[in-house]
Design an enzyme around this catalytic site. Structure first.
Site, short mmCIF file in Angstrom:
data_model
loop_
_atom_site.label_atom_id
_atom_site.label_comp_id
_atom_site.label_asym_id
_atom_site.label_seq_id
_atom_site.Cartn_x
_atom_site.Cartn_y
_atom_site.Cartn_z
CE1 TYR A 140 -3.67 2.67 0.75
CE2 TYR A 140 -2.50 3.49 2.48
CZ TYR A 140 -3.41 3.47 1.56
OH TYR A 140 -4.25 4.58 1.84
CG ASP A 235 6.06 3.43 0.86
OD1 ASP A 235 6.36 4.27 1.95
OD2 ASP A 235 4.79 3.41 0.53
CE LYS A 261 2.19 4.87 8.24
NZ LYS A 261 0.78 4.46 8.45
N1 PMP Z 1 2.94 4.02 2.28
C1 PMP Z 1 2.90 2.99 3.27
C2 PMP Z 1 3.98 1.99 3.07
C3 PMP Z 1 1.87 3.13 4.11
O1 PMP Z 1 1.95 2.16 5.13
C4 PMP Z 1 1.06 4.37 4.31
C5 PMP Z 1 0.04 4.58 5.33
N2 PMP Z 1 -0.29 3.34 6.18
C6 PMP Z 1 1.36 5.33 3.29
C7 PMP Z 1 2.25 5.15 2.38
C8 PMP Z 1 0.24 6.32 3.08
O2 PMP Z 1 0.48 7.30 4.13
P1 PMP Z 1 -0.64 8.17 4.63
O3 PMP Z 1 -1.85 7.26 5.22
O4 PMP Z 1 -0.04 9.24 5.44
O5 PMP Z 1 -1.38 9.03 3.44
#
Ligand code: PMP
Length: 424
Positions: A140, A235, A261
């Protein structure tokens, strides 16, 4: 207001009664839990119930809830004004820390992980002059149109969107390959040697439950795209500053890294970065447009600086990982004692209990888990005051604020909960 009245009110205000779908607890058959306060490893709901929390805001809270240095920094910053739409010292302070710890030459702060990955892809397309993106099934990367795309089973499929409202022409620019599948990655580049802009991947998959990358997969990720003129986007929204102070270290050859995060100390943040040359394509230096009214917000920057300074000596990471190790051992013992079919994956302070006999290596395997049993386990733990992420496909996060006592409490609950979950 108590839990029930907050839930009822929320249902009249927000779709599904929440502002982010997973919070509805639908996949475990429960309802949203209105949290009024957090303290270290604990959260308290509106009925005054106490829970040991392993959601930890889905990753940012590596120091637990309301750590004093972060809270104090946010209070101080708020007193000086909450937003300016202008360069502020906090951006420089956090920017220095993030670039120093990651070796990224330039970063841009945004407001979410979604923004970071969305812009990383725009940047990769501009840099390569190509349109196709490769992602991996079960990874994701936020909810931008081009990344809400999943695969058919096993084979690479183009453009089957996970969400209504994503135009087919956009979805069709994203290819989805199985995670940890080196031949599939290599085959992709044999078929599309000259038209792939980027491969985007979670350095450790945390959104199909915790699934570890193989060494061969990590090596192929760093070779195949480069050989064919495509960029690698790591990511690290979850893994950045989670395993150690800085990046995970698993994809050192990545061209663009996305963060989020932890670097915002629990406030809304994202970032992407790379070499000075690549990042010079971003506006206003270059032609790739990206902007944000609240990007680099002073409260967020202050929280991020306080968070990173509290992590810099490595002790909090060590503590969180030690506690996660105890939890892993305790859960394994509980699984054995209850004789249930389950396996545990752990990397550092992240872990997942999969209700299948062996740890999955990709999303197809992760999906073979007994999600009904997970839901029963989740409910049985919740009843005992343990708050787990409300899906088989989310990762538990242990913080440095968890204690031996709260881990022991969790393991004791798990001994009973596994048994309870085993009988439908
Ligand atoms: N990349 C990863 C690996 C994530 O786990 C998440 C959210 N859990 C995101 C991107 C998206 O981040 P956000 O919810 O802050 O938009």
């Amino acid at each position: 207001m108590d839990n029930a009245s907050l839930r009822d009110a929320a249902r009249t205000l927000f779709p599904g009664g929440v502002n982010s779908p997973v919070r509805s607890f639908r996949s475990v058959g429960g309802g949203a839990i209105p949290i009024v306060r957090g303290e270290g490893p604990l959260v308290f709901d509106a009925d005054g119930r106490r829970y040991v929390d392993f959601i930890a805001a889905f990753g940012p809270l590596i120091l637990g809830h309301a750590p004093a240095p972060v809270v104090d920094a946010v209070r101080r910053a708020a007193g000086d004004g909450t937003a300016f739409g202008s360069l502020t010292p906090g951006e420089v302070e956090l920017g220095r820390r993030v670039t120093a710890a990651t070796a990224l030459e330039r970063v841009r702060f945004v407001n979410s992980g979604t923004e970071a990955t969305m812009t990383a892809i725009r940047l990769a397309r501009a840099a390569t002059g190509r349109d196709l993106i490769v992602k991996f099934d079960g990874c994701y990367h936020g909810h931008s149109d081009g990344l809400l795309v999943k695969a058919g089973s096993g084979v690479a499929t183009m453009g089957l969107s996970d969400s209504a409202g994503v135009p087919e022409p956009i979805a069709s620019l994203t290819a989805v390959l199985p995670y940890n599948d080196v031949p599939a990655l290599e085959a992709w580049f044999v078929e599309h040697p000259n038209d792939t802009a980027a491969v985007i991947v979670e350095s450790i998959a945390g959104n199909m439950g915790l699934v570890e990358p193989t060494a061969a997969f990590l090596a192929a990720l760093q070779e195949a795209p480069r050989k064919h003129g495509a960029l690698l986007i790591a990511d690290e929204v979850i893994t950045g500053f989670r395993l150690r102070y800085g990046l995970s270290g698993l994809l050192p050859a990545a061209d663009i890294v996305c963060l989020g995060k932890i670097i915002g100390g629990g406030l809304p943040v994202g970032a992407f970065g790379g070499s000075a040359k690549l990042m010079s394509l971003i506006a206003p230096e270059g032609p790739v447009y990206q902007a944000g009214t609240l990007s680099g917000n002073p409260l967020v920057m202050a929280a991020g600086v306080a968070m990173l300074d509290a992590l810099a000596d490595g002790r909090a990471h060590q503590r969180a990982q030690e506690l996660a190790g105890h939890l892993e051992n305790g859960l394994r013992a509980a699984i054995k004692r209850a004789q249930v079919t389950a396996s545990v994956t752990r990397v550092g302070s992240m872990l997942t209990v999969f209700f299948r006999s062996t740890p999955p290596t990709d999303y197809a395997e992760a999906r073979e888990s007994d999600t009904a049993m997970f839901a029963r386990f989740h409910g049985a733990m919740l009843k005992r005051g343990i708050l787990l992420p409300p899906s088989q496909f989310e990762t538990m996060f242990v913080s440095s604020a968890h204690t031996e006592a709260t881990i022991d409490e969790t393991v004791r609950a798990a001994h009973e909960a596994f048994r309870e979950a085993a009988t439908p």
